[in-house]
Design a protein around this motif. Structure first.
Motif, short mmCIF file in Angstrom:
data_model
loop_
_atom_site.label_atom_id
_atom_site.label_comp_id
_atom_site.label_asym_id
_atom_site.label_seq_id
_atom_site.Cartn_x
_atom_site.Cartn_y
_atom_site.Cartn_z
N SER A 97 0.85 -1.19 0.00
CA SER A 97 0.00 0.00 0.00
C SER A 97 0.88 1.23 0.00
O SER A 97 1.79 1.35 0.83
CB SER A 97 -0.90 -0.02 1.24
OG SER A 97 -1.59 1.19 1.40
N CYS A 110 -2.58 6.41 3.37
CA CYS A 110 -1.97 5.12 3.05
C CYS A 110 -2.02 4.13 4.22
O CYS A 110 -2.48 2.98 4.04
CB CYS A 110 -0.54 5.33 2.56
SG CYS A 110 0.46 3.84 2.44
N SER A 134 -3.45 0.36 4.62
CA SER A 134 -2.54 -0.73 4.99
C SER A 134 -3.13 -1.54 6.14
O SER A 134 -3.09 -2.78 6.14
CB SER A 134 -1.18 -0.17 5.40
OG SER A 134 -0.61 0.62 4.38
N LYS A 165 -7.12 -5.98 -2.84
CA LYS A 165 -7.32 -4.68 -3.49
C LYS A 165 -8.70 -4.60 -4.14
O LYS A 165 -9.41 -3.60 -4.01
CB LYS A 165 -6.24 -4.43 -4.55
CG LYS A 165 -6.43 -3.09 -5.26
CD LYS A 165 -5.73 -3.04 -6.60
CE LYS A 165 -4.27 -2.77 -6.46
NZ LYS A 165 -3.64 -2.39 -7.76
#
Length: 761
Positions: free
Chosen positions: A316, A549, A553, A572
């Motif tokens: 990520s 981010c 994650s 994803k």
């Protein structure tokens, strides 16, 4: 013994190198990353490291500086990094088995209420279904960690997972005893950084250890997997229970960022080590400082992430902070989970009340004594000799006892406050950055001050210029949670598409909370980041795609625990196809930069929805061979493919070709009609729902001016068929029209909505 052919080859190369010694010995050294073909190691060397060392030894006569091998890479890539002159690097390209030689480069770091905003609860959904990510290991590649913070308590955690192969490096300011069942590993990577600067790190200022002197790494680690902390706040702002996304996940720290940046050679080595150590998710909140990304085979992050993906690790990363311009997204490789930033429904309002009665809402984290209700004289910093309010420049006689309006930029907002106070000013208003629209950063000011957005700042300046005796007051309203303004909104700074490398691959993938986020902080620096700021805090509030981010994650870690057999692409896909595009006011997402409706080139598939991602119904899966087919499709040659494929002889690009990059099995559609009026893509979906005999029907929301047809329109799964394919055809119904329109398709079974955005250039 060496075979004669290899011996003569190396003798010839050695003689060639010596012949140009006189013309190259005066060159300065630089750091280069060298990718090699694993299969072409000469037999006389027992290991690849021996081979690399021999190459460096043969290059040394070309320079009066000794050539230095920095790192060898053998897990996510094959090769090494070394200090070489440009001529040595040029000669290196002629050595059999060397695929590419890339100069090292620097990348930059791009930070209580977000779990609640994301809908995570203890009673149902992703948190309890994943056991809060217990035993999943998140590798955080960043500026290190401040381990003493309460966010990294291991209270109640089970023993360190038996799969863990890493370690906690021992150093003077970071003894290995600081690692526990939460922080299970900590390493520092600095050889590339030192090689670039040309001198050892000054350990009296910046010790060569995993300890975080910047704050960024501590912040991102606690967002991804911080433990529960009661009564967390910054000076009373955002007070409440702080917790990371995956509170039971373990943190492995890889310090790659130092005071002057984060270097590719160090980053790639950290990727390599993290995969060897056994991490399940890599969180990387860094990006190249320029807007346009490099080709995948020249991008160390893309290369490292490919190798990690090959080992089942989710990577990520940030989309970048170079928005709001188009084509600014970075980290755009399709095997990477690329995250943009959004707001949440919590603000810290501090209103500017002008002498004419108008009120403009700004934001502030000031915690001292307020100015009171009385309006005070207001002056523009430029009229007092310093537009940006630099220390020592403001004319005291013009600002004493007044509120000073300062332009943003040039120095830190808090440093402006120090300058205003130094000159006798009593308060401050800071303008928004040009082009950022309604974005407002909340700053931990040292004097009564507030930040306003660009448009309101212009109105306040107009008032100062037109009023004979301008006055203002600043009213601080603390922490406010609500629907005004609506949330989420896409942050102005969040980098956008279309994808600069392959427009057919939509980027960013998703957006997540990244504006004014509370999380853990380093004990080495104040909350403002200013060297003059001597305050020390356990938590800080900052903004960036760096903060978005680690949210994703942490969610990836939860999904990895809930679905241990899912590939990185499946995780994803689950996050993308369940993302939402409607805000808490019931309207389409808004772009902060313009105040207008956002679109998939700005927000990707939409804002992450963790609980829906737990049960997406269908996933668009991908593996190594699919990505290799993409590389064949974009005409990578054998040398370029060899950077990713360990044995390129197994690749036949005449057979492994998708026809168009848009036929990669991606959970989104991006296209243009520049050269043709019809585009066809293929997709396959896998049923991962609990009901094996599921029937999905397609629902199309066609972009304006585009006809969309899907074949078949119904997907029927059963106990023996969990994977089905379809073809989607886009036809330009208005060839003379410049499109730039957006829509979506969704597969629905009455329980799940598997939605993919459509973006037409």
């Amino acid at each position: 013994m060496a075979t004669p052919s290899f011996a003569y080859t190396f003798l010839f190369i050695f003689l060639c190198l010596v012949s140009v010694k006189l013309s190259t010995s005066s060159e300065n050294q630089e750091t280069f990353i060298v990718f090699t073909s694993k299969s072409k190691k000469p037999h006389l060397f027992s290991t690849h490291n021996d081979w690399y060392s021999s190459i460096i030894d043969r290059l040394s006569p070309l320079s009066h500086h000794p050539s230095q091998l920095l790192y060898t890479y053998d897990r996510v890539a094959h090769g090494f990094s070394a200090r070489l002159t440009p001529s040595q690097a040029s000669e290196l390209r002629n050595i059999p088995g060397v695929i590419s030689v890339l100069p090292d480069q620097a990348r930059q770091l791009h930070t209580t209420h977000s779990p609640e905003f994301l809908g995570l609860t203890e009673s149902s959904g992703l948190w309890p279904s994943s056991d809060y990510g217990d035993d999943v290991i998140v590798g955080v590649l960043d500026s290190g960690i401040w381990p003493e913070r309460p966010s990294f308590s291991d209270k109640g955690l089970s023993p360190v997972p038996s799969s863990w192969k890493g370690k906690c490096e021992n150093s003077a300011d970071f003894p290995d005893t600081l690692c526990n069942r939460k922080i299970i590993g900590a390493r520092a990577f600095y050889k590339g950084y030192e090689a670039f600067t040309g001198s050892p790190i000054n350990e009296s200022v910046e010790p060569k250890s995993p300890r975080d002197r910047n704050g960024h790494g501590t912040h991102t680690a606690s967002i991804a997997a911080g433990s529960i902390v009661a009564n967390a706040s910054l000076f009373g702002y955002a007070q409440g229970e702080a917790r990371g996304m995956a509170i039971k996940a373990r943190i492995a720290v890889y310090k790659i960022c130092w005071s002057l940046g984060c270097y590719d050679s160090d980053i790639l080595s950290a990727f390599d080590q993290a995969v060897k150590d056994g991490v399940h998710v890599i969180s990387l909140s860094v990006a190249i400082p320029r807007a346009y990304p490099e080709d995948y085979y020249r991008d160390s992050t893309a290369i490292g992430a490919f190798g990690a993906m090959e080992h089942g690790v989710v990577v990520s990363t940030v989309a970048g902070n170079t928005g709001p311009g188009a084509r600014t997204a970075t980290n755009v490789a399709p095997w990477i989970l690329t995250v943009g930033a959004s707001t949440i429904d919590r603000t810290f309002p501090a209103d500017v009340v002008l002498g004419d009665g108008r009120i403009f809402t700004g934001m502030s984290l000031y915690s001292g004594e307020p100015l009171g209700d009385n309006k005070l004289p207001l002056v523009y910093g430029g009229d007092a000799n310093s537009t940006y309010c630099y220390s020592g420049e403001l004319i005291a006689s013009k600002v004493t006892g007044k509120i000073v309006f300062c332009e943003r930029g040039g120095n830190l907002d808090v440093d402006k406050g120090f300058a205003v106070r130094e000159a006798g000013g009593v308060g401050m208003i800071v303008d928004g950055t040009a082009g950022t629209g309604e974005l407002i950063y909340a700053s931990a000011h040292v004097i009564p001050a507030t930040n306003v957005d660009e448009m309101d700042g212009n109105k306040i300046k107009e008032y100062i210029n037109s009023a004979p005796s301008p006055t203002a007051a600043i009213v601080f309203r603390g922490t406010v949670i609500g629907t005004s303004p609506s949330a989420p909104r896409v942050a102005s700074f969040s980098s956008r598409g279309p994808n600069p490398l392959q427009f057919e691959i939509l980027k960013p993938d998703v957006i997540a909370p990244g504006v004014n986020i509370l999380a853990g902080w380093s004990g080495a620096i104040g909350p403002s980041g200013s060297v003059m700021d001597q305050r020390r805090v356990e938590f800080n509030i900052i903004s960036g795609t760096s903060m978005a981010c680690p949210h994703v994650s942490g969610l990836a870690a939860l999904l990895r625990k809930a679905h241990p057999t899912w590939s990185p692409a499946a995780i994803k896909s689950a996050l993308m196809t369940t993302a939402y595009t409607i805000d808490n006011a019931g309207n389409n997402l808004i772009d902060q930069a313009t105040g207008n409706q956002s679109n998939p080139f700005i927000h990707g598939a939409g804002h992450v929805d963790p609980n829906r991602a737990l049960d997406p119904g269908l996933v668009y899966d991908l593996g190594v061979s699919d990505y290799v087919a993409l590389l064949c499709t974009i005409a990578y040659n054998m040398d370029e493919l060899s950077v990713f494929v360990k044995d390129p002889s197994t690749v036949n690009c005449s057979e492994q070709n998708l026809g168009t990059p848009g036929s990669l099995n991606y959970p989104a559609f991006s296209l243009d009609f520049l050269y043709k009026n019809q585009v066809k893509y293929k997709r396959s979906v896998k049923n991962v729902g609990s009901e094996k005999r599921a029937v999905y029907e397609v629902k199309v929301n066609a972009p304006l001016g585009v006809q969309v047809s899907v074949s078949p329109t119904k997907l029927v799964f059963n106990e023996t068929t969990d994977m089905l394919s379809y073809e989607i055809t886009f036809t330009n119904a208005q060839p003379a029209r410049f499109l730039n329109s957006y829509g979506s398709i969704a597969w629905e079974d009455g329980v799940h909505i598997v939605k993919s955005p459509i973006a037409v250039l």
